[in-house]
Write a protein that holds these residues in place. Structure first.
Motif: not given
Length: 307
Positions: A13-20
């Protein structure tokens, strides 16, 4: 992705922007890479073997069917040494563009392995790869391989300790483990041979040309076992374990404080010289006559010092 996928498995469930942001990549390329994971998985690559990725409407990432990647990839000791040796060789190959990322990764790998693990073999390879000079006849043999022209060479065979004159048909010239080699057809022997170029003391062009046989170059084994080989069984203590990583060995067996391997050899003379160098960190288990040859070689060597 080998780092990102384990992170996502452990943080569903990690946010795409956070992972990027965490991994220093842009969101759009990351989304495209995640889409490719649908085609990744384990054999036999059926529907139940491929990774399942879902990026929901809130740009949160969910990965299933990826338990195999739940932890980052970890190399075994032998794998890490092999990667370090090959990478060091590649960085030092003349004509290869600079690769700062590879050099940085190799430095980190070297620090992680430590001097004891790398051993004498990796240290020697690193020194050779750093640039000990170009073999005298490298360019001549390269040109002969390019023009498909026979060459007459004077060559020193380390296995016999003798010089010989040979006519060869050079097909591939390449670097491996800090040395330059030419894969060639030995006209006199009527067979394929691999020659180390720094052991060639003279090379003379001929007017004869040849048709290539498709001999393998870079990436090939530096020693090809034959039916005439003698299987040498060795017990290697820590100071000599590098032998198992530098030479083509088989049947490894880990003991408490040592490693047992089989080293195929066509001539026992060079093996005796190798074992004399690493004594007492290597023991001969088989054949018995090799141990006697090592003792004889040691006695002859000591006699020279006495004289």
């Amino acid at each position: 992705m080998l780092s990102i996928v384990p992170y996502l498995v452990q943080h569903p469930g990690s946010a795409l922007d956070d992972v990027a942001g965490l991994f220093g990549v842009e969101p759009d390329p990351l989304r495209r890479d995640l889409d490719l994971l649908f085609m990744s998985g384990l054999p036999p690559y059926g529907p139940g073997d491929l990774i399942d990725v879902d990026v929901d409407e809130d740009d949160r990432i969910w990965i299933t069917m990826a338990d195999h990647f739940a932890r980052p990839l970890r190399l075994t000791r032998n794998e890490a040494v092999a990667v370090y040796i090959r990478g060091t060789e590649l960085v030092a190959t003349p004509g290869v563009p600079q690769a700062p990322a590879l050099a940085s990764a190799l430095a980190k790998l070297r620090d992680s392995l430590g001097p004891d693990t790398l051993g004498e073999a990796a240290a020697r390879i690193e020194i050779a790869a750093a640039g000990t000079g170009t073999p005298q006849h490298l360019e001549r043999l390269r040109a002969a391989a390019r023009d498909r022209r026979r060459v007459r060479i004077e060559y020193f065979a380390a296995s016999t300790g003798e010089w010989s004159s040979r006519t060869i048909e050079p097909e591939e010239v390449f670097a491996d483990l800090g040395n330059w080699y030419v894969a060639a057809w030995d006209v006199d022997a009527g067979d394929e041979r691999l020659f180390r170029i720094d052991r060639v003391r003279d090379a003379t062009d001929t007017t004869e040309t040849f048709e290539p046989r498709g001999l393998a170059g870079a990436g090939r084994q530096l020693y090809t076992p034959t039916e005439a080989d003698v299987p040498v069984r060795l017990r290697l203590h820590p100071g000599a374990r590098w032998i198992a990583e530098y030479y083509a060995t088989t049947e490894p067996v880990e003991r408490d404080e040592s490693l047992e391997v089989t080293l195929p050899a066509r001539q026992l003379g060079w093996v005796a010289g190798l074992l004399l160098r690493v004594a007492p960190d290597a023991e001969v288990l088989d054949p018995p006559e090799l141990g006697e040859r090592v003792r004889e070689l040691a006695e002859r060597t000591l006699a020279r010092y006495r004289d």
